[in-house]
Design a protein around this motif. Structure first.
Motif, mmCIF file in Angstrom:
data_model
loop_
_atom_site.group_PDB
_atom_site.id
_atom_site.type_symbol
_atom_site.label_atom_id
_atom_site.label_comp_id
_atom_site.label_asym_id
_atom_site.label_seq_id
_atom_site.Cartn_x
_atom_site.Cartn_y
_atom_site.Cartn_z
ATOM 1 N N PRO A 28 0.812 -1.228 0.000
ATOM 2 C CA PRO A 28 0.000 0.000 0.000
ATOM 3 C C PRO A 28 0.841 1.272 0.000
ATOM 4 C CG PRO A 28 -0.859 -1.572 1.596
ATOM 5 C CD PRO A 28 0.463 -2.112 1.126
ATOM 6 N N ARG A 29 2.039 1.199 0.593
ATOM 7 C CA ARG A 29 2.884 2.380 0.694
ATOM 8 C C ARG A 29 3.407 2.835 -0.678
ATOM 9 N NH1 ARG A 29 4.415 3.201 6.051
ATOM 10 N NH2 ARG A 29 3.957 1.445 7.443
ATOM 11 N N SER A 30 3.653 1.875 -1.564
ATOM 12 C CA SER A 30 4.250 2.212 -2.860
ATOM 13 C C SER A 30 3.302 1.988 -4.031
ATOM 14 C CB SER A 30 5.519 1.373 -3.072
ATOM 15 O OG SER A 30 5.228 -0.006 -2.978
ATOM 16 N N ALA A 325 -18.116 6.543 4.632
ATOM 17 C CA ALA A 325 -17.949 6.958 6.030
ATOM 18 C C ALA A 325 -16.518 6.794 6.528
ATOM 19 C CB ALA A 325 -18.897 6.141 6.910
ATOM 20 N N GLN A 326 -15.567 6.552 5.628
ATOM 21 C CA GLN A 326 -14.200 6.283 6.069
ATOM 22 C C GLN A 326 -13.561 7.476 6.780
ATOM 23 O OE1 GLN A 326 -15.340 6.225 2.987
ATOM 24 N NE2 GLN A 326 -13.950 7.144 1.486
ATOM 25 N N HIS A 327 -13.898 8.684 6.359
ATOM 26 C CA HIS A 327 -13.316 9.869 7.003
ATOM 27 C C HIS A 327 -13.857 10.050 8.422
ATOM 28 C CE1 HIS A 327 -11.319 11.228 3.320
ATOM 29 N NE2 HIS A 327 -12.416 10.870 2.671
ATOM 30 N N PRO A 355 -10.261 -7.439 -3.911
ATOM 31 C CA PRO A 355 -9.104 -7.361 -3.015
ATOM 32 C C PRO A 355 -8.526 -5.949 -2.975
ATOM 33 C CG PRO A 355 -8.944 -9.269 -4.448
ATOM 34 C CD PRO A 355 -10.081 -8.471 -4.954
ATOM 35 N N GLY A 356 -8.186 -5.509 -1.774
ATOM 36 C CA GLY A 356 -7.593 -4.184 -1.627
ATOM 37 C C GLY A 356 -8.607 -3.063 -1.541
ATOM 38 N N ALA A 363 -6.920 4.162 3.167
ATOM 39 C CA ALA A 363 -5.804 5.033 2.782
ATOM 40 C C ALA A 363 -6.319 6.390 2.319
ATOM 41 C CB ALA A 363 -4.982 4.369 1.688
ATOM 42 N N GLU A 364 -7.460 6.379 1.618
ATOM 43 C CA GLU A 364 -8.062 7.627 1.158
ATOM 44 C C GLU A 364 -8.410 8.534 2.336
ATOM 45 O OE1 GLU A 364 -11.678 8.823 -1.882
ATOM 46 O OE2 GLU A 364 -12.075 7.403 -0.281
#
Length: 471
Positions: A28-30, A325-327, A355-356, A363-364
């Motif tokens: 996820p970082r790259s 609702a992620q924020h 997946p992901g 991450a968003e």
């Protein structure tokens, strides 16, 4: 010679960027940087293809100019539509877009095969065979991906079930195989009507193969068609003697195959079972005998209990994405962390629609990567958690998958949320999961449900903790 060298060098650079970009996407970082690198590689490959115009016979110039114009028009339309749709699409609709784009890739491979076969000049039996196979696989991927897109987007809400369907599909596949063998046997010198019939049957097969598969299996199906598209593109790259297409196709095909197998393993099922079982259709749960009752709780009460917990594990699902609702969730998590609560996220391999999906969603919202754990990394920690909160997930947290041999999800690895001291479940209603079975977790003694849209529920929880801190 110089033009050929530049083209080959460009394809080599593009291929390297494809492979390295895919490697970067493994974390996820790259992942973002990997997508950009692969995109740059694609731009280089596309631009290099225009250099062929500098190295053609004079008599071919007029036809080449026409083809170049058509290519530029197609690129402009494609770029315009992709830019507009990419900006507009919601995170919840991203799986549908992936299915749609994947179908377009398969369709492009099928179109290349159709053009090559319609004006085929003998390049050898291997090239002819790969052109036919690429066309077949690409056409199946196109129509199958479009059905998957329609199912995920809610445009098709029914599965096709009928007696003898597998026999019909098997017969159609045998006919397709026979026609393919005949085309190769005849050196490609067959009627244009046979080519049309061949591609029409391939498109029909993609529809017939996908329609019986339920919505719960669509992520696996999309991944499988992604592998198909890559395989078709690789075959057509060989036919065209285009190294960039060959390498891109092989990378996509192998990655799609690996992802398909990993997803099937995460559901404790084989790919064959995905394609030929009834999972994802409404299950007959009449024999389920679940004791207990669903116990509702107010969002504010659950939030205050979480505020005084020592360890909280969050299991997000598709409902979180639907509510966007992620924020709010991360804002709530930050409040808990400020109060000294240890918070972690548990991600099931097939949470969401592909997946992901949950990783990208979190991450968003800015959730740090070190708070996000895969199922196998965190499953043993649920028994140490004071609270587990489930947001919009269902089948992936159903403990009957471990115990009920008659359940269609039996054997599928699930998050051990039921082992936490207290479980809160945020869900819009009392509906079942994609598998169509009732979730035993919702009736457990240590589980309480917060009914409502995740966005509104988390806003209420956030406000409850803020009020507590200010009092």
């Amino acid at each position: 010679m110089q033009v050929a060298f530049i083209i080959d060098s460009s394809y080599f650079i593009a291929a390297f960027l494809f492979i390295y970009g895919l490697k970067q996407m493994s974390s996820p970082r790259s992942a973002r940087a990997g997508i950009v690198l692969a995109g740059v590689g694609m731009v280089i490959a596309v631009l290099a293809s225009f250099l062929y115009s500098l190295d053609v016979r004079p008599e071919a110039k007029p036809m080449l100019q026409t083809n170049m114009l058509l290519a530029l028009v197609a690129l402009s339309l494609g770029l315009g539509w992709a830019w507009w749709s990419g900006k507009k699409v919601a995170m919840t609709a991203m799986p549908q877009m992936v299915a749609l784009y994947n179908g377009m890739g398969g369709g492009a491979a099928a179109a290349i095969a159709a053009i090559e076969l319609s004006g085929y000049q003998t390049h050898g039996s291997i090239s002819l065979l790969l052109a036919v196979l690429g066309g077949l696989i690409g056409a199946v991927s196109l129509s199958g991906s479009l059905i998957a897109w329609a199912k995920l987007d809610g445009r098709i809400n029914k599965t096709l079930r009928m007696t003898g369907l597998q026999l019909i599909n098997g017969s159609l596949l045998l006919v397709l195989g026979g026609v393919a063998i005949y085309i190769v046997w005849q050196g490609g010198q067959v009627s244009q009507w046979l080519f049309l019939a061949f591609f029409a049957m391939a498109l029909l097969y993609g529809v017939m193969m996908t329609m019986p598969i339920g919505g719960a299996d669509m992520p696996v199906v999309i991944s499988l068609y992604n592998a198909f598209t890559g395989l078709a593109v690789g075959f057509e790259g060989y036919v065209l003697n285009n190294p960039a297409l060959m390498i891109a196709g092989m990378v996509v095909g192998s990655a799609g195959t690996m992802l398909t197998l990993l997803m099937a393993k995460a559901m404790n099922r084989s790919v064959r079972n995905v394609l030929f079982s009834n999972f994802g259709a409404a299950a007959d749960d009449g024999e389920q005998n679940i004791s207990g009752s669903q116990k509702p709780i107010e969002a504010s009460d659950a939030a205050i209990n979480m505020r005084y917990a020592g360890k909280v594990i969050i299991a997000p699902g598709y409902g979180l994405a639907v509510a966007q609702a992620q924020h709010k969730l991360f804002e709530f998590v930050e409040l808990l962390q400020a109060a000294g609560v240890e918070v972690k996220f548990a991600i099931h391999p097939v949470a969401g629609r592909m997946p992901g999906h949950m990783n990208v969603l979190l991450a968003e919202a800015g959730v740090p990567y070190d708070l996000i754990f895969d199922m196998e990394e965190i499953n043993s920690e649920f028994k140490e958690a004071d609270v587990a909160i489930v947001i919009g997930a269902n089948d992936t947290v159903n403990p009957s998958a471990r115990t009920n041999k008659s359940s269609p999800i039996y054997g599928m690895p699930v998050l051990n949320v039921d082992q936490a001291r207290q479980v809160y479940v945020i869900k819009r209603g009392q509906g079942k999961g994609y598998s169509g079975v009732e979730n035993e977790l919702f009736f457990a003694d240590n589980c309480q449900l917060i009914y409502g849209d995740a966005q509104k529920v988390l806003a209420a929880m956030l406000q409850a903790v803020k009020n507590l801190e200010s009092s």
